[in-house]
Design a protein around this motif. Structure first.
Motif, PDB file in Angstrom:
ATOM      1  N   ARG A 190       7.094   5.122   8.590  1.00  0.00           N
ATOM      2  CA  ARG A 190       6.020   5.383   7.672  1.00  0.00           C
ATOM      3  C   ARG A 190       5.043   4.181   8.003  1.00  0.00           C
ATOM      4  O   ARG A 190       5.737   3.110   7.867  1.00  0.00           O
ATOM      5  N   GLY A 191       3.774   4.173   7.942  1.00  0.00           N
ATOM      6  CA  GLY A 191       2.936   2.706   7.811  1.00  0.00           C
ATOM      7  C   GLY A 191       2.816   2.169   9.099  1.00  0.00           C
ATOM      8  O   GLY A 191       3.669   2.031   9.777  1.00  0.00           O
ATOM      9  N   ASP A 192       1.520   1.529   9.025  1.00  0.00           N
ATOM     10  CA  ASP A 192       1.487   0.351  10.091  1.00  0.00           C
ATOM     11  C   ASP A 192       0.067  -0.468   9.753  1.00  0.00           C
ATOM     12  O   ASP A 192      -0.401  -0.059   8.626  1.00  0.00           O
ATOM     13  N   ARG A 193      -0.173  -1.214  10.387  1.00  0.00           N
ATOM     14  CA  ARG A 193      -1.218  -2.329  10.105  1.00  0.00           C
ATOM     15  C   ARG A 193      -1.730  -2.740  11.381  1.00  0.00           C
ATOM     16  O   ARG A 193      -0.909  -3.174  12.163  1.00  0.00           O
ATOM     17  N   CYS A 194      -3.108  -2.718  11.437  1.00  0.00           N
ATOM     18  CA  CYS A 194      -3.816  -3.057  12.815  1.00  0.00           C
ATOM     19  C   CYS A 194      -5.068  -3.922  12.530  1.00  0.00           C
ATOM     20  O   CYS A 194      -5.531  -3.762  11.237  1.00  0.00           O
TER      21      CYS A 194
ATOM     22  N   ALA B 266       0.838  -1.231  -0.064  1.00  0.00           N
ATOM     23  CA  ALA B 266      -0.085   0.012  -0.075  1.00  0.00           C
ATOM     24  C   ALA B 266       0.709   1.212   0.157  1.00  0.00           C
ATOM     25  O   ALA B 266       0.575   2.259  -0.692  1.00  0.00           O
ATOM     26  N   ASP B 267       2.086   1.226   0.822  1.00  0.00           N
ATOM     27  CA  ASP B 267       2.995   2.594   0.803  1.00  0.00           C
ATOM     28  C   ASP B 267       3.636   2.621  -0.600  1.00  0.00           C
ATOM     29  O   ASP B 267       3.877   3.575  -0.907  1.00  0.00           O
ATOM     30  N   GLY B 268       4.125   1.389  -1.228  1.00  0.00           N
ATOM     31  CA  GLY B 268       4.611   1.495  -2.626  1.00  0.00           C
ATOM     32  C   GLY B 268       3.579   2.322  -3.563  1.00  0.00           C
ATOM     33  O   GLY B 268       4.026   2.821  -4.313  1.00  0.00           O
ATOM     34  N   ARG B 269       2.270   1.705  -3.401  1.00  0.00           N
ATOM     35  CA  ARG B 269       1.341   2.491  -4.392  1.00  0.00           C
ATOM     36  C   ARG B 269       1.087   3.779  -4.111  1.00  0.00           C
ATOM     37  O   ARG B 269       0.979   4.661  -5.145  1.00  0.00           O
TER      38      ARG B 269
ATOM     39  N   ARG C  21      -2.560   7.717   3.555  1.00  0.00           N
ATOM     40  CA  ARG C  21      -4.197   7.537   4.167  1.00  0.00           C
ATOM     41  C   ARG C  21      -4.383   6.389   4.810  1.00  0.00           C
ATOM     42  O   ARG C  21      -3.431   5.230   4.802  1.00  0.00           O
ATOM     43  N   THR C  22      -5.397   6.289   5.408  1.00  0.00           N
ATOM     44  CA  THR C  22      -5.693   4.952   5.913  1.00  0.00           C
ATOM     45  C   THR C  22      -7.071   4.248   5.371  1.00  0.00           C
ATOM     46  O   THR C  22      -7.989   4.811   5.056  1.00  0.00           O
ATOM     47  N   SER C  23      -6.733   2.997   5.181  1.00  0.00           N
ATOM     48  CA  SER C  23      -8.109   2.228   4.435  1.00  0.00           C
ATOM     49  C   SER C  23      -8.377   1.033   5.611  1.00  0.00           C
ATOM     50  O   SER C  23      -7.659   0.558   6.004  1.00  0.00           O
ATOM     51  N   SER C  24      -9.575   0.722   5.433  1.00  0.00           N
ATOM     52  CA  SER C  24     -10.072  -0.285   6.177  1.00  0.00           C
ATOM     53  C   SER C  24     -10.942  -1.371   5.518  1.00  0.00           C
ATOM     54  O   SER C  24     -11.817  -0.888   4.625  1.00  0.00           O
TER      55      SER C  24
ATOM     56  N   VAL D 165      -7.123  -2.691   9.241  1.00  0.00           N
ATOM     57  CA  VAL D 165      -6.785  -1.366   8.941  1.00  0.00           C
ATOM     58  C   VAL D 165      -5.260  -1.027   8.526  1.00  0.00           C
ATOM     59  O   VAL D 165      -4.512  -1.403   9.408  1.00  0.00           O
ATOM     60  N   VAL D 166      -5.039  -0.724   7.369  1.00  0.00           N
ATOM     61  CA  VAL D 166      -3.908  -0.273   6.767  1.00  0.00           C
ATOM     62  C   VAL D 166      -3.545   1.144   6.764  1.00  0.00           C
ATOM     63  O   VAL D 166      -4.253   1.968   5.868  1.00  0.00           O
ATOM     64  N   CYS D 167      -2.520   1.749   7.143  1.00  0.00           N
ATOM     65  CA  CYS D 167      -2.250   3.288   7.302  1.00  0.00           C
ATOM     66  C   CYS D 167      -0.989   3.439   6.514  1.00  0.00           C
ATOM     67  O   CYS D 167       0.188   2.498   6.653  1.00  0.00           O
ATOM     68  N   THR D 168      -0.808   4.224   5.633  1.00  0.00           N
ATOM     69  CA  THR D 168       0.373   4.650   4.775  1.00  0.00           C
ATOM     70  C   THR D 168       0.902   5.909   5.142  1.00  0.00           C
ATOM     71  O   THR D 168       1.888   6.685   4.334  1.00  0.00           O
ATOM     72  N   CYS D 169       0.530   6.536   6.107  1.00  0.00           N
ATOM     73  CA  CYS D 169       1.048   8.034   6.679  1.00  0.00           C
ATOM     74  C   CYS D 169       2.451   7.955   7.231  1.00  0.00           C
ATOM     75  O   CYS D 169       3.088   7.084   7.838  1.00  0.00           O
ATOM     76  N   GLY D 170       3.233   9.151   6.877  1.00  0.00           N
ATOM     77  CA  GLY D 170       4.573   9.226   7.241  1.00  0.00           C
ATOM     78  C   GLY D 170       4.988  10.571   7.985  1.00  0.00           C
ATOM     79  O   GLY D 170       3.903  11.138   8.382  1.00  0.00           O
ATOM     80  N   PRO D 171       6.059  10.572   8.094  1.00  0.00           N
ATOM     81  CA  PRO D 171       6.482  12.006   8.844  1.00  0.00           C
ATOM     82  C   PRO D 171       5.966  13.191   8.228  1.00  0.00           C
ATOM     83  O   PRO D 171       5.872  14.433   8.790  1.00  0.00           O
TER      84      PRO D 171
END
Length: 300
Positions: free
Chosen positions: A105-109, A11-14, A23-26, A40-46
């Motif tokens: 950058r990024g996380d998954r929950c 997701a971060d690569g895209r 952004r956050t997608s669910s 929930v996948v988040c691609t937010c960063g600094p």
């Protein structure tokens, strides 16, 4: 666990290819009367702005990959926690919060959300009195008592291993509301520079948990003396570096036991254990049963 991290890395690569902000997608995984579970996948960063949000439900989110800062208010005072893989994010219905990725950058929950009356029924059945059914902490660290439940939750994100989500949601709520009463509400107060350094080592551990990671090497990565690194790391994650590495290795091994048909010996060696007897002892200490019994139980 490494395969689980791939989803948010893709997701971060895209995001990077498109040039769009994080952004956050669910993705809804399951729901019922009074509960639902989402990936929930988040691609937010600094460089992405933080926004104040509000929990519409009682929330317990299992962090399965990545790191981020979780800020909220507890008893009319600000609180700030570093969220790492294996920890639980806690939120009361109506509570305001912010999530930030200043140092990575990024996380998954895996986010479990409960209607207030449904959650209170679970808490009551777990023996929690009415005045103690809300969370007085923002986080539960990767505790040994949560290892089995967290491993089952992570297994539910793989294509080859399922999890009874309704049962898991009840068990997770009951365990969290009981455990949080024994967790200190002292918030992290490390300077941003040290927070960044420890976050960097946490992400290094996540990428290379199967390698030898002595305290001196991790402290050098953080740019701190071993003594100060040990103290700050435990303050921010709730575990010593040794405990954190071993617990991550065991979670990965548990996931592979239920999602793949590899031999126990192969899993033990791939996850960073020198021999299978050491792995068996560590696994039984962590999960209360042997690796083979854990795999058999998941199959049933």
């Amino acid at each position: 666990m490494a395969k689980i991290a791939v989803e948010w890395e893709r997701a971060d690569g895209r995001r990077a290819a498109s040039g769009e902000p994080g952004r956050t997608s669910s993705r809804l995984l399951g729901q019922g009367d009074g509960w639902h579970v989402a990936d929930v996948v988040c691609t937010c960063g600094p460089h992405d702005r933080r926004f104040e949000e509000q929990h519409p439900y009682v929330t317990i989110a299992v962090v399965v990959a990545g790191t981020f800062q979780y800020r909220g208010s507890l008893n009319h005072s600000a609180a700030n926690e570093l969220m790492t893989p294996g920890s639980l994010l806690l939120g009361n219905a109506g509570q305001y919060f912010e999530c930030g990725h200043e140092h990575g950058r990024g996380d998954r929950c895996l986010s479990f959300r409960y209607a207030t009356d449904y959650f209170e029924r679970i808490a009551a059945d777990a023996g929690i009195s009415r005045g103690h059914r809300s969370f007085g902490s923002l986080r539960l660290p990767p505790l040994r008592s949560l290892s089995r439940t967290v491993a089952r939750a992570c297994a539910g994100l793989t294509e080859t291993a399922g999890a009874p989500l309704e049962e898991l949601s009840v068990q997770l709520a009951a365990e969290a509301v009981k455990l949080v009463r024994g967790v200190s509400t002292t918030t992290t107060s490390a300077p941003p520079s040290r927070l960044a350094r420890v976050t960097r080592t946490v992400r290094l551990i996540e990428q290379h948990a199967d390698r030898e990671l002595p305290l001196v090497s991790l402290a050098q990565e953080a740019g701190l003396s071993p003594f100060h690194f040990l103290r700050i790391f435990q303050q921010l994650t709730g575990l010593t570096p040794h405990q954190y590495v071993r617990r991550m290795r065991l979670r990965r091994a548990a996931l592979r036991l239920v999602s793949q048909q590899e031999k126990v010996l192969e899993i033990a060696l791939d996850c960073g254990f020198g021999d299978v007897s050491n792995f068996n002892r560590a696994f039984r200490t962590e999960f209360g049963i042997s690796p083979r019994a854990f795999r058999a139980g998941a199959s049933r």
